[in-house]
Design a protein around this motif. Structure first.
Motif, PDB file in Angstrom:
ATOM      1  N   LEU A  24       0.851  -1.191   0.000  1.00  0.00           N
ATOM      2  CA  LEU A  24       0.000   0.000   0.000  1.00  0.00           C
ATOM      3  C   LEU A  24       0.888   1.243   0.000  1.00  0.00           C
ATOM      4  CD1 LEU A  24      -2.876   1.161   0.220  1.00  0.00           C
ATOM      5  CD2 LEU A  24      -2.683   0.902   2.706  1.00  0.00           C
ATOM      6  N   ARG A  25       0.890   1.969  -1.108  1.00  0.00           N
ATOM      7  CA  ARG A  25       1.816   3.090  -1.270  1.00  0.00           C
ATOM      8  C   ARG A  25       1.184   4.455  -1.005  1.00  0.00           C
ATOM      9  NH1 ARG A  25       3.959   6.861  -0.888  1.00  0.00           N
ATOM     10  NH2 ARG A  25       5.678   7.843  -2.030  1.00  0.00           N
ATOM     11  N   VAL A  26      -0.061   4.665  -1.392  1.00  0.00           N
ATOM     12  CA  VAL A  26      -0.696   5.987  -1.287  1.00  0.00           C
ATOM     13  C   VAL A  26      -2.140   5.840  -0.825  1.00  0.00           C
ATOM     14  CG1 VAL A  26      -1.611   7.928  -2.663  1.00  0.00           C
ATOM     15  CG2 VAL A  26       0.747   7.146  -3.027  1.00  0.00           C
ATOM     16  N   ILE A  27      -2.542   6.682   0.119  1.00  0.00           N
ATOM     17  CA  ILE A  27      -3.964   6.939   0.389  1.00  0.00           C
ATOM     18  C   ILE A  27      -4.117   8.447   0.474  1.00  0.00           C
ATOM     19  CG2 ILE A  27      -5.973   6.560   1.858  1.00  0.00           C
ATOM     20  CD1 ILE A  27      -4.622   4.141   3.023  1.00  0.00           C
ATOM     21  N   ASN A  28      -4.647   9.036  -0.561  1.00  0.00           N
ATOM     22  CA  ASN A  28      -4.917  10.470  -0.573  1.00  0.00           C
ATOM     23  C   ASN A  28      -6.412  10.697  -0.412  1.00  0.00           C
ATOM     24  OD1 ASN A  28      -2.238  11.078  -0.904  1.00  0.00           O
ATOM     25  ND2 ASN A  28      -2.390  11.484  -3.098  1.00  0.00           N
ATOM     26  N   ASP A  29      -6.765  11.501   0.555  1.00  0.00           N
ATOM     27  CA  ASP A  29      -8.153  11.863   0.845  1.00  0.00           C
ATOM     28  C   ASP A  29      -8.350  13.267   0.269  1.00  0.00           C
ATOM     29  OD1 ASP A  29     -10.635  12.342   1.944  1.00  0.00           O
ATOM     30  OD2 ASP A  29      -9.985  12.188   4.028  1.00  0.00           O
ATOM     31  N   ASP A  30      -8.870  13.334  -0.959  1.00  0.00           N
ATOM     32  CA  ASP A  30      -8.909  14.577  -1.728  1.00  0.00           C
ATOM     33  C   ASP A  30     -10.304  15.197  -1.754  1.00  0.00           C
ATOM     34  OD1 ASP A  30      -6.240  14.303  -2.392  1.00  0.00           O
ATOM     35  OD2 ASP A  30      -6.630  13.388  -4.341  1.00  0.00           O
ATOM     36  N   VAL A  31     -10.340  16.512  -1.621  1.00  0.00           N
ATOM     37  CA  VAL A  31     -11.558  17.294  -1.839  1.00  0.00           C
ATOM     38  C   VAL A  31     -11.269  18.289  -2.954  1.00  0.00           C
ATOM     39  CG1 VAL A  31     -13.232  18.897  -0.867  1.00  0.00           C
ATOM     40  CG2 VAL A  31     -12.312  17.045   0.558  1.00  0.00           C
ATOM     41  N   VAL A  32     -12.023  18.175  -4.051  1.00  0.00           N
ATOM     42  CA  VAL A  32     -11.825  19.020  -5.226  1.00  0.00           C
ATOM     43  C   VAL A  32     -13.068  19.888  -5.416  1.00  0.00           C
ATOM     44  CG1 VAL A  32     -11.438  19.066  -7.720  1.00  0.00           C
ATOM     45  CG2 VAL A  32     -10.318  17.320  -6.307  1.00  0.00           C
ATOM     46  N   MET A  33     -12.872  21.193  -5.557  1.00  0.00           N
ATOM     47  CA  MET A  33     -14.007  22.093  -5.700  1.00  0.00           C
ATOM     48  C   MET A  33     -14.673  21.929  -7.069  1.00  0.00           C
ATOM     49  SD  MET A  33     -12.121  25.809  -6.176  1.00  0.00           S
ATOM     50  CE  MET A  33     -13.696  26.675  -6.233  1.00  0.00           C
ATOM     51  N   GLY A  34     -15.893  22.417  -7.173  1.00  0.00           N
ATOM     52  CA  GLY A  34     -16.685  22.274  -8.386  1.00  0.00           C
ATOM     53  C   GLY A  34     -15.974  22.780  -9.625  1.00  0.00           C
ATOM     54  N   GLY A  35     -16.032  21.981 -10.685  1.00  0.00           N
ATOM     55  CA  GLY A  35     -15.489  22.380 -11.967  1.00  0.00           C
ATOM     56  C   GLY A  35     -13.981  22.297 -12.103  1.00  0.00           C
ATOM     57  N   ARG A  36     -13.289  21.866 -11.062  1.00  0.00           N
ATOM     58  CA  ARG A  36     -11.825  21.813 -11.098  1.00  0.00           C
ATOM     59  C   ARG A  36     -11.348  20.363 -11.035  1.00  0.00           C
ATOM     60  NH1 ARG A  36      -9.394  26.716  -9.856  1.00  0.00           N
ATOM     61  NH2 ARG A  36      -7.522  25.647 -10.606  1.00  0.00           N
ATOM     62  N   GLY A  37     -10.034  20.167 -11.233  1.00  0.00           N
ATOM     63  CA  GLY A  37      -9.515  18.814 -11.179  1.00  0.00           C
ATOM     64  C   GLY A  37      -8.083  18.713 -11.646  1.00  0.00           C
ATOM     65  N   PHE A  38      -7.667  17.476 -11.860  1.00  0.00           N
ATOM     66  CA  PHE A  38      -6.304  17.162 -12.259  1.00  0.00           C
ATOM     67  C   PHE A  38      -6.264  16.997 -13.774  1.00  0.00           C
ATOM     68  CE2 PHE A  38      -7.176  15.408  -8.072  1.00  0.00           C
ATOM     69  CZ  PHE A  38      -6.111  15.863  -7.305  1.00  0.00           C
ATOM     70  N   GLY A  39      -5.470  17.826 -14.450  1.00  0.00           N
ATOM     71  CA  GLY A  39      -5.330  17.705 -15.893  1.00  0.00           C
ATOM     72  C   GLY A  39      -4.609  16.430 -16.288  1.00  0.00           C
ATOM     73  N   SER A  40      -4.472  16.206 -17.572  1.00  0.00           N
ATOM     74  CA  SER A  40      -3.863  14.971 -18.070  1.00  0.00           C
ATOM     75  C   SER A  40      -2.447  14.801 -17.534  1.00  0.00           C
ATOM     76  CB  SER A  40      -3.836  14.979 -19.600  1.00  0.00           C
ATOM     77  OG  SER A  40      -5.154  14.951 -20.114  1.00  0.00           O
ATOM     78  N   HIS A  41      -2.177  13.610 -16.999  1.00  0.00           N
ATOM     79  CA  HIS A  41      -0.861  13.306 -16.442  1.00  0.00           C
ATOM     80  C   HIS A  41      -0.633  11.801 -16.541  1.00  0.00           C
ATOM     81  CE1 HIS A  41      -3.786  12.980 -13.152  1.00  0.00           C
ATOM     82  NE2 HIS A  41      -2.987  12.066 -12.629  1.00  0.00           N
ATOM     83  N   PRO A  42       0.633  11.363 -16.609  1.00  0.00           N
ATOM     84  CA  PRO A  42       0.929   9.945 -16.844  1.00  0.00           C
ATOM     85  C   PRO A  42       1.135   9.147 -15.559  1.00  0.00           C
ATOM     86  CG  PRO A  42       2.928  11.219 -17.071  1.00  0.00           C
ATOM     87  CD  PRO A  42       1.836  12.210 -16.734  1.00  0.00           C
ATOM     88  N   HIS A  43       0.920   7.837 -15.660  1.00  0.00           N
ATOM     89  CA  HIS A  43       1.265   6.871 -14.622  1.00  0.00           C
ATOM     90  C   HIS A  43       1.780   5.613 -15.306  1.00  0.00           C
ATOM     91  CE1 HIS A  43      -0.611   8.949 -11.215  1.00  0.00           C
ATOM     92  NE2 HIS A  43      -1.660   9.191 -11.980  1.00  0.00           N
ATOM     93  N   ASP A  44       2.587   4.849 -14.575  1.00  0.00           N
ATOM     94  CA  ASP A  44       2.945   3.517 -15.058  1.00  0.00           C
ATOM     95  C   ASP A  44       3.226   2.606 -13.862  1.00  0.00           C
ATOM     96  OD1 ASP A  44       5.864   3.461 -14.320  1.00  0.00           O
ATOM     97  OD2 ASP A  44       5.990   5.063 -15.795  1.00  0.00           O
ATOM     98  N   ASN A  45       3.049   1.319 -14.076  1.00  0.00           N
ATOM     99  CA  ASN A  45       3.359   0.278 -13.093  1.00  0.00           C
ATOM    100  C   ASN A  45       2.842   0.591 -11.686  1.00  0.00           C
ATOM    101  OD1 ASN A  45       4.680  -1.742 -14.706  1.00  0.00           O
ATOM    102  ND2 ASN A  45       6.337  -0.254 -14.991  1.00  0.00           N
ATOM    103  N   MET A  46       1.575   0.913 -11.623  1.00  0.00           N
ATOM    104  CA  MET A  46       0.896   1.122 -10.353  1.00  0.00           C
ATOM    105  C   MET A  46      -0.564   0.745 -10.524  1.00  0.00           C
ATOM    106  SD  MET A  46       1.662   2.038  -7.235  1.00  0.00           S
ATOM    107  CE  MET A  46       3.155   3.018  -7.370  1.00  0.00           C
TER     108      MET A  46
END
Length: 240
Positions: free
Chosen positions: A42-64
Motif C-alpha cells: 500500500l503506497r498511497v492513500i490520498n483523501d482529496d476534496v476538489v471544488m466544483g469544476g476543477r480537477g487534475f489535468g492529463s498526467h501519466p502513470h505507469d506500473n501502479m
C-alpha cells in the motif's frame, strides 16, 4: 510492545491548493515523512476534496494499481485508452497503469465538491497492458458485514480486481455491534481506515479518518459503541 501502528486523522500530511485540499496518509508530493512511506504494497492513500469544476489535468502513470473511491460527489475520468466515465459515490474504480497511461480527473459538477480516496498499490506484475474497471457497490451487502470490493480474482463479477494479492472490504456497522474480519492470506497485513463514525480495534478507539495497521492477526473484530461506523479494510502483502 504494541504490534500495531495508529495514524490519527490530524497527523496525516496536508496540502491546500485552493481548488484542492488533500490529506496524505503516506509521503506524497511535497509531503515527505520517513515514518510514513508505505504499508507493505500500500503506497498511497490520498483523501482529496476538489471544488466544483476543477480537477487534475492529463498526467501519466505507469506500473501502479490506482483505485478511486468517491465518498461524496461525482468524479469524471478520461484516459488515453479511450475510457471516459463518471465515478459516483457508491462506485469503485481501478486503473492498472502498467506500461503507461495518461488520464485526467475532474469534479463532474460545477457547484459541489467531490471528496474521494485515491489509493495506490504496488503491482505484483510489471509492464502489464493498461486497463480500466468500474463497479457500483451494493451497500445492502455491507450491513454488519465486510463486503469485498476488490480482490485478485479476475473472474469474479462481484468485485473489481488488481494485479496484486490484495483485498479491499467495506462494512457499515450498527451501534453496539462487533463484526469479525478474517484475512484472506496469512502473510498479508491489514490497514483499517474509519470512513465515518468511530470504532474499536485492538482496544483502541478510532475516530473518523483514523487508521490502524498490523500484520500479526489472522482474525480480529471491529466493534462499535454508541455510534454507527463505516469501515474500509485494505489487506495487502507486506514484502515490499
Amino acid at each position: 510492545m504494541k504490534n500495531y501502528k495508529i495514524l490519527r486523522s490530524e497527523d496525516r500530511g496536508y496540502a491546500s491548493h485552493g481548488w484542492l485540499k488533500s490529506h496524505h496518509s503516506f509521503s506524497f508530493a511535497n509531503y515527505q515523512n520517513p515514518e510514513w512511506v508505505h504499508f507493505g504494497a500500500l503506497r498511497v492513500i490520498n483523501d482529496d476534496v476538489v471544488m466544483g469544476g476543477r480537477g487534475f489535468g492529463s498526467h501519466p502513470h505507469d506500473n501502479m494499481e490506482i483505485i478511486s473511491i468517491p465518498l461524496s460527489g461525482d468524479l469524471a475520468h478520461k484516459d488515453s485508452n479511450g475510457n471516459e466515465k463518471v465515478i459516483k459515490n457508491g462506485d469503485i474504480q481501478v486503473m492498472s497503469a502498467g506500461t503507461g497511461i495518461v488520464h485526467s480527473e475532474y469534479n463532474a459538477n460545477a457547484d459541489t465538491d467531490v471528496n474521494f480516496l485515491q489509493i495506490w498499490v504496488f503491482p505484483n506484475e510489471r509492464n502489464v497492458t493498461p486497463r480500466y474497471q468500474q463497479k457500483t457497490i451494493n451497500f445492502d451487502q455491507s450491513h454488519n458485514n465486510f463486503l469485498t470490493l476488490l480482490s485478485p480474482d479476475r473472474n469474479t463479477k462481484d468485485s473489481v480486481w488488481i494485479h496484486q494479492n490484495a483485498w479491499f472490504s467495506l462494512a457499515t456497522i450498527d451501534a453496539n455491534t462487533a463484526v469479525k474480519y478474517q484475512k484472506h492470506d496469512a502473510n498479508n497485513g491489514t490497514y483499517i481506515f474509519i470512513l465515518e463514525g468511530d470504532a474499536m480495534v485492538r482496544d483502541e478507539k478510532l475516530n473518523t479518518k483514523d487508521a490502524i495497521m498490523f500484520d500479526d492477526l489472522a482474525e480480529f473484530a471491529v466493534t462499535t459503541k454508541i455510534n454507527t461506523a463505516k469501515v474500509l479494510i485494505l489487506e495487502v502483502p507486506m514484502n515490499f
